[in-house]
Design a protein around this motif. Sequence first.
Motif, PDB file in Angstrom:
ATOM      1  N   PRO A   1      70.840  44.524  20.885  1.00 42.94           N
ATOM      2  CA  PRO A   1      71.027  44.063  22.262  1.00 42.94           C
ATOM      3  C   PRO A   1      69.564  44.250  22.814  1.00 42.94           C
ATOM      4  O   PRO A   1      68.565  43.465  23.461  1.00 42.94           O
ATOM      5  CB  PRO A   1      71.926  44.864  22.847  1.00 42.94           C
TER       6      PRO A   1
ATOM      7  N   THR B   1      63.181  38.018  24.803  1.00 39.19           N
ATOM      8  CA  THR B   1      63.615  36.829  25.809  1.00 39.19           C
ATOM      9  C   THR B   1      62.819  37.199  27.269  1.00 39.19           C
ATOM     10  O   THR B   1      63.116  36.640  28.114  1.00 39.19           O
ATOM     11  CB  THR B   1      64.829  36.768  25.770  1.00 39.19           C
TER      12      THR B   1
ATOM     13  N   GLY C   1      74.423  37.875  26.243  1.00 40.52           N
ATOM     14  CA  GLY C   1      73.293  37.224  25.934  1.00 40.52           C
ATOM     15  C   GLY C   1      72.580  36.834  27.227  1.00 40.52           C
ATOM     16  O   GLY C   1      71.465  37.318  27.439  1.00 40.52           O
ATOM     17  N   ARG C   2      73.314  36.219  28.137  1.00 36.70           N
ATOM     18  CA  ARG C   2      72.632  35.706  29.441  1.00 36.70           C
ATOM     19  C   ARG C   2      72.288  36.895  30.445  1.00 36.70           C
ATOM     20  O   ARG C   2      71.117  36.942  31.032  1.00 36.70           O
ATOM     21  CB  ARG C   2      73.537  34.834  30.195  1.00 36.70           C
TER      22      ARG C   2
ATOM     23  N   PHE D   1      77.224  42.931  18.903  1.00 37.66           N
ATOM     24  CA  PHE D   1      76.273  42.273  19.249  1.00 37.66           C
ATOM     25  C   PHE D   1      75.343  41.649  18.462  1.00 37.66           C
ATOM     26  O   PHE D   1      75.041  40.514  18.131  1.00 37.66           O
ATOM     27  CB  PHE D   1      75.472  42.506  20.467  1.00 37.66           C
TER      28      PHE D   1
ATOM     29  N   ARG E   1      68.983  38.312  29.104  1.00 33.37           N
ATOM     30  CA  ARG E   1      68.248  37.498  28.971  1.00 33.37           C
ATOM     31  C   ARG E   1      67.446  37.484  30.417  1.00 33.37           C
ATOM     32  O   ARG E   1      66.458  37.030  30.878  1.00 33.37           O
ATOM     33  CB  ARG E   1      68.606  36.091  28.615  1.00 33.37           C
TER      34      ARG E   1
ATOM     35  N   ARG F   1      72.879  29.228  22.339  1.00 29.72           N
ATOM     36  CA  ARG F   1      74.287  29.232  22.376  1.00 29.72           C
ATOM     37  C   ARG F   1      75.007  28.196  23.151  1.00 29.72           C
ATOM     38  O   ARG F   1      75.720  28.129  24.207  1.00 29.72           O
ATOM     39  CB  ARG F   1      74.370  30.653  23.209  1.00 29.72           C
TER      40      ARG F   1
ATOM     41  N   TYR G   1      74.453  37.887  16.898  1.00 27.87           N
ATOM     42  CA  TYR G   1      72.945  37.389  17.194  1.00 27.87           C
ATOM     43  C   TYR G   1      71.967  37.799  16.125  1.00 27.87           C
ATOM     44  O   TYR G   1      70.719  37.404  16.095  1.00 27.87           O
ATOM     45  CB  TYR G   1      72.619  37.976  18.589  1.00 27.87           C
TER      46      TYR G   1
ATOM     47  N   MET H   1      80.201  37.289  24.204  1.00 27.44           N
ATOM     48  CA  MET H   1      78.813  37.654  23.429  1.00 27.44           C
ATOM     49  C   MET H   1      77.728  36.665  24.237  1.00 27.44           C
ATOM     50  O   MET H   1      76.469  36.961  24.506  1.00 27.44           O
ATOM     51  CB  MET H   1      78.614  37.454  22.030  1.00 27.44           C
ATOM     52  N   THR H   2      78.205  35.460  24.694  1.00 30.00           N
ATOM     53  CA  THR H   2      77.434  34.526  25.297  1.00 30.00           C
ATOM     54  C   THR H   2      77.019  34.925  26.576  1.00 30.00           C
ATOM     55  O   THR H   2      75.974  34.882  26.999  1.00 30.00           O
ATOM     56  CB  THR H   2      77.962  33.150  25.365  1.00 30.00           C
TER      57      THR H   2
ATOM     58  N   TYR I   1      66.888  41.810  21.495  1.00 31.15           N
ATOM     59  CA  TYR I   1      67.102  40.787  22.083  1.00 31.15           C
ATOM     60  C   TYR I   1      66.485  40.365  23.449  1.00 31.15           C
ATOM     61  O   TYR I   1      65.877  39.493  23.882  1.00 31.15           O
ATOM     62  CB  TYR I   1      68.684  40.260  22.122  1.00 31.15           C
ATOM     63  N   ARG I   2      66.780  41.596  24.185  1.00 32.07           N
ATOM     64  CA  ARG I   2      66.182  41.640  25.658  1.00 32.07           C
ATOM     65  C   ARG I   2      64.782  41.544  25.672  1.00 32.07           C
ATOM     66  O   ARG I   2      64.101  40.990  26.480  1.00 32.07           O
ATOM     67  CB  ARG I   2      66.806  42.661  26.324  1.00 32.07           C
TER      68      ARG I   2
END
Length: 333
Positions: free
Chosen positions: A325, A332, A288-289, A317, A292, A148, A321, A284-285, A328-329
């Motif tokens: 979500p 990461t 994502g953080r 999301f 993460r 990102r 991505y 969205m960025t 994604y979690r």
Amino acid sequence: MDVLSDVIATMRTGRPHSSRRDRSAPWGMRFEASDGAGFHVVLQGSAWLLPAEGEPVALGPGDVVFLAHGRGHALAADPDAPLEEVRLRPDGTWPEAPPRPSASPPRNLSDRLPSSPVHVYRLPSPRPPSAGAPTVLLCGAYQLDRARAHPLLSELPEVVHLPARDGTHRSLRAAVELLGSELEEPRPGSDAVVTSLLDTLLMYILRAWWQGERHDTAHPTGWSAALADPAVSAALRAVHGDPSRPWTVEELGALGGLSRAAFARRFTTLVGRPPLAYLTWWRMTTAGRLLRTDGTPLRLIARRAGYASEFAFAKAFKREYGVAPGQYRGRTS
């Protein structure tokens, strides 16, 4: 909201690392490509930065170079010096002792480093480096989430060279001096101090580049111009300060005293995305953080991203991505 600080905080992962290195000619170090960004500071003596392509860059005492894109490069006492391989650990820390140079290093730099386009930004340095003197270096690395990558960092040149000149970048020089002192004589609390100084150093490097680009270019473009433009920078501060708010183009334009159409044209030209497209991308960025880095409940992340329901957030999301979500979690964590 300080947009530059916000961008760095979102892209940064892990802890930054730095090391003090003393070298006597002949010496040379080759750094392989990585996902992070790196810097070198010449505390004493001289050195040559050898990018993968382009001319070697002469470095003198106090010079700072920043390599934002993690491409391979080398640092040496002389452009023709043999190079020893420097392999950082996965977390970005330095090995206890540098590896020995290979018996027959290739002489051609293009054979030593992977090919990549290189653009060098540097202020003119009036003095060539002196040959044969001992060299003391500060070398460091930052880990970044390039999945990102914010355009503010993506548009940086391959090499940012900030020569030491009287009266310039005083805050940067002060941070370098403090960091060098802390690495030379570690004391209680040094780990925390060094981490904070490295974060400070990164900000000063980027600020020095931004100010130099803005002042030395007749017509700055991209993010240098965006941060200097009153209307666009006001909108960016608003978006970064409250991304959950249902901003409209009219509201953002009014912050800078522009009509909807005039603001939309100026914002899109300088930032590279229309205002609401950038707002969605930044939401969205940020989401994502959060996924993460901590265990914030999904409903709170959805709210911070400006969505009234988890379902609507999850749909947006996944569109951004390619995964839900929760997936994604899990990837990461």
